[in-house]
Motif scaffolding. Structure first.
Motif, mmCIF file in Angstrom:
data_model
loop_
_atom_site.group_PDB
_atom_site.id
_atom_site.type_symbol
_atom_site.label_atom_id
_atom_site.label_comp_id
_atom_site.label_asym_id
_atom_site.label_seq_id
_atom_site.Cartn_x
_atom_site.Cartn_y
_atom_site.Cartn_z
ATOM 1 N N VAL A 200 2.298 1.713 -3.513
ATOM 2 C CA VAL A 200 1.297 2.264 -4.023
ATOM 3 C C VAL A 200 1.037 3.789 -4.244
ATOM 4 O O VAL A 200 0.986 4.493 -5.270
ATOM 5 C CB VAL A 200 -0.032 1.460 -4.059
ATOM 6 C CG1 VAL A 200 -1.280 2.303 -5.154
ATOM 7 C CG2 VAL A 200 0.196 0.334 -4.554
ATOM 8 N N ILE A 201 0.887 4.404 -2.932
ATOM 9 C CA ILE A 201 0.729 5.786 -2.606
ATOM 10 C C ILE A 201 1.577 6.373 -3.222
ATOM 11 O O ILE A 201 1.417 7.404 -3.684
ATOM 12 C CB ILE A 201 0.262 5.797 -0.993
ATOM 13 C CG1 ILE A 201 -1.116 5.171 -0.645
ATOM 14 C CG2 ILE A 201 0.225 7.490 -0.797
ATOM 15 C CD1 ILE A 201 -1.285 5.125 0.863
ATOM 16 N N PHE B 113 1.783 7.030 -6.983
ATOM 17 C CA PHE B 113 0.850 7.893 -7.663
ATOM 18 C C PHE B 113 0.830 9.467 -6.968
ATOM 19 O O PHE B 113 0.132 10.173 -7.210
ATOM 20 C CB PHE B 113 -0.469 7.381 -7.357
ATOM 21 C CG PHE B 113 -0.650 6.347 -8.297
ATOM 22 C CD1 PHE B 113 -0.996 6.519 -9.772
ATOM 23 C CD2 PHE B 113 -0.815 4.929 -7.886
ATOM 24 C CE1 PHE B 113 -1.136 5.356 -10.646
ATOM 25 C CE2 PHE B 113 -1.006 3.867 -8.924
ATOM 26 C CZ PHE B 113 -1.337 4.159 -10.264
ATOM 27 N N LYS C 123 -5.833 12.609 -2.496
ATOM 28 C CA LYS C 123 -5.636 11.910 -1.299
ATOM 29 C C LYS C 123 -4.048 11.353 -1.164
ATOM 30 O O LYS C 123 -3.210 11.617 -0.278
ATOM 31 C CB LYS C 123 -6.569 10.718 -0.808
ATOM 32 C CG LYS C 123 -6.480 10.892 0.477
ATOM 33 C CD LYS C 123 -7.881 10.083 1.272
ATOM 34 C CE LYS C 123 -7.687 9.526 2.588
ATOM 35 N NZ LYS C 123 -8.858 8.959 3.052
ATOM 36 N N MET C 124 -3.739 10.641 -2.318
ATOM 37 C CA MET C 124 -2.459 10.062 -2.553
ATOM 38 C C MET C 124 -1.391 11.110 -2.599
ATOM 39 O O MET C 124 -0.233 10.997 -1.808
ATOM 40 C CB MET C 124 -2.177 9.112 -3.655
ATOM 41 C CG MET C 124 -2.749 8.059 -3.681
ATOM 42 S SD MET C 124 -2.780 6.977 -4.915
ATOM 43 C CE MET C 124 -3.460 5.474 -4.346
ATOM 44 N N GLN D 66 0.724 -0.968 0.064
ATOM 45 C CA GLN D 66 -0.105 0.136 0.045
ATOM 46 C C GLN D 66 0.759 1.334 -0.323
ATOM 47 O O GLN D 66 0.617 2.140 -0.712
ATOM 48 C CB GLN D 66 -0.864 -0.010 1.298
ATOM 49 C CG GLN D 66 -1.985 1.270 1.324
ATOM 50 C CD GLN D 66 -2.911 1.188 2.393
ATOM 51 O OE1 GLN D 66 -2.530 0.431 3.382
ATOM 52 N NE2 GLN D 66 -3.957 1.970 2.480
ATOM 53 N N ILE E 160 -1.033 12.599 1.022
ATOM 54 C CA ILE E 160 -0.296 11.546 2.102
ATOM 55 C C ILE E 160 0.930 11.648 1.647
ATOM 56 O O ILE E 160 1.827 11.585 2.693
ATOM 57 C CB ILE E 160 -0.937 10.097 1.731
ATOM 58 C CG1 ILE E 160 -2.443 10.059 2.254
ATOM 59 C CG2 ILE E 160 -0.099 8.952 2.575
ATOM 60 C CD1 ILE E 160 -3.030 8.827 2.033
ATOM 61 N N TYR F 46 -10.348 11.758 -6.617
ATOM 62 C CA TYR F 46 -10.330 11.671 -5.156
ATOM 63 C C TYR F 46 -9.236 11.122 -4.463
ATOM 64 O O TYR F 46 -8.475 11.568 -3.852
ATOM 65 C CB TYR F 46 -11.564 11.124 -4.655
ATOM 66 C CG TYR F 46 -11.615 11.049 -3.198
ATOM 67 C CD1 TYR F 46 -11.663 11.975 -2.257
ATOM 68 C CD2 TYR F 46 -11.416 9.827 -2.860
ATOM 69 C CE1 TYR F 46 -11.633 11.955 -0.698
ATOM 70 C CE2 TYR F 46 -11.361 9.414 -1.375
ATOM 71 C CZ TYR F 46 -11.426 10.377 -0.352
ATOM 72 O OH TYR F 46 -11.225 10.243 0.723
ATOM 73 N N ALA F 47 -9.094 9.721 -5.165
ATOM 74 C CA ALA F 47 -7.873 8.981 -4.589
ATOM 75 C C ALA F 47 -6.302 9.514 -5.014
ATOM 76 O O ALA F 47 -5.768 9.404 -4.002
ATOM 77 C CB ALA F 47 -7.846 7.530 -5.359
#
Lengths: 129, 132
Positions: B55-56, B59, B120-121, B52, B124, B116-117
């Motif tokens: 992945v974040i 992107f 947020k990535m 995870q 973060i 949205y995703a």
């Protein structure tokens, strides 16, 4: 003088009476692949959303996305993307009124079919290097 | 006597109702997608299966984030307008309208979800960058 009764016109030949041809089949495949890859997109979007939701939820979705089912969906989607890609380029060529004779058009159909399989295999090899 | 010219009376009477507008838009977006898809497939293909955090982190970078945003915006508009072609072939009237609205809605939902995703990535990524 013209008859008053309506003229008996022939009906338009229906799709079902044609023998399958390379040109028609490759055209239908363009539509099927273009719409079908939405399945792969949905799985990918679910996976992206899970990555920003929580670690537990990501593990759950990631397990599906990387399972045999996820591999099958993504591999078929990849094949669909490459087929649609090549078939789209074929349409751009045809739009410029080039390569429209039957022999060349049929050859372009085979390029789409064989090319999409080759490009899918190449993509899978490259991303696993 | 009719004051409309022949051309004016013909405009909008074709099967599409809008001339070649739809066809031209599909061609133009197809060219844009053709340039973006190979690189994007590589980014997604190599990121899929990563943990995870990785992945974040992927992107959250500018190039993958901007390319993914472009692919989903252009791609989903291309998809929504593309579905109109089969809908016009297999459905009529209210059914066709409902199907078109449903397909356009699905495309916009996917677009908003991905943006949205991605947002947020990136956020973060910024927080992790500030701490690390």
């Amino acid at each position: 003088m013209a008859e008053a009764k309506p003229v008996e016109r022939p009906l338009s030949p229906h799709l079902q009476i044609y023998r399958p041809q390379m040109t028609s089949m490759s055209s239908i495949l363009t539509r099927i692949t273009g719409n079908g890859i939405i399945v792969g997109v949905l799985l990918l979007v679910w996976w992206l959303l899970a990555a920003v939701t929580s670690p537990d939820y990501f593990d759950f979705v990631n397990a599906i996305a990387t399972s045999w089912f996820g591999d099958l969906v993504f591999t078929l989607s990849l094949l669909g993307v490459w087929y649609h890609y090549l078939a789209g380029i074929r349409h751009l060529i045809w739009d410029s009124a080039k390569m429209m004779d039957i022999k060349t058009a049929e050859m372009l159909g085979w390029i789409c079919v064989i090319g999409s399989v080759v490009l899918t295999a190449l993509t899978l090899i490259i991303i696993h290097l | 006597m009719r004051y409309l010219t022949d051309r004016k009376r013909a405009v909008g009477k074709g099967a599409s109702g809008t001339g070649t507008e739809h066809h031209w838009w599909m061609s133009a977006s197809a060219v844009a997608l053709a340039f973006m898809i190979p690189t994007w497939l590589y980014i997604v293909g190599t990121t899929l299966g990563m943990p995870q955090q990785a992945v974040i982190a992927t992107f959250a970078q500018p190039f993958p984030a901007i390319l993914t945003a472009l692919v989903v915006i252009v791609g989903m508009r291309h998809f929504a307008k593309g579905t109109e072609i089969w809908i016009e072939d297999y459905a009529r009237g209210t059914t066709a309208k409902a199907l078109k609205i449903a397909m356009h809605s699905l495309a916009y939902i996917i677009m908003a979800t991905v943006l949205y995703a991605l947002g947020k990535m990136v956020f973060i990524g910024l927080l992790l960058g500030a701490n690390g």
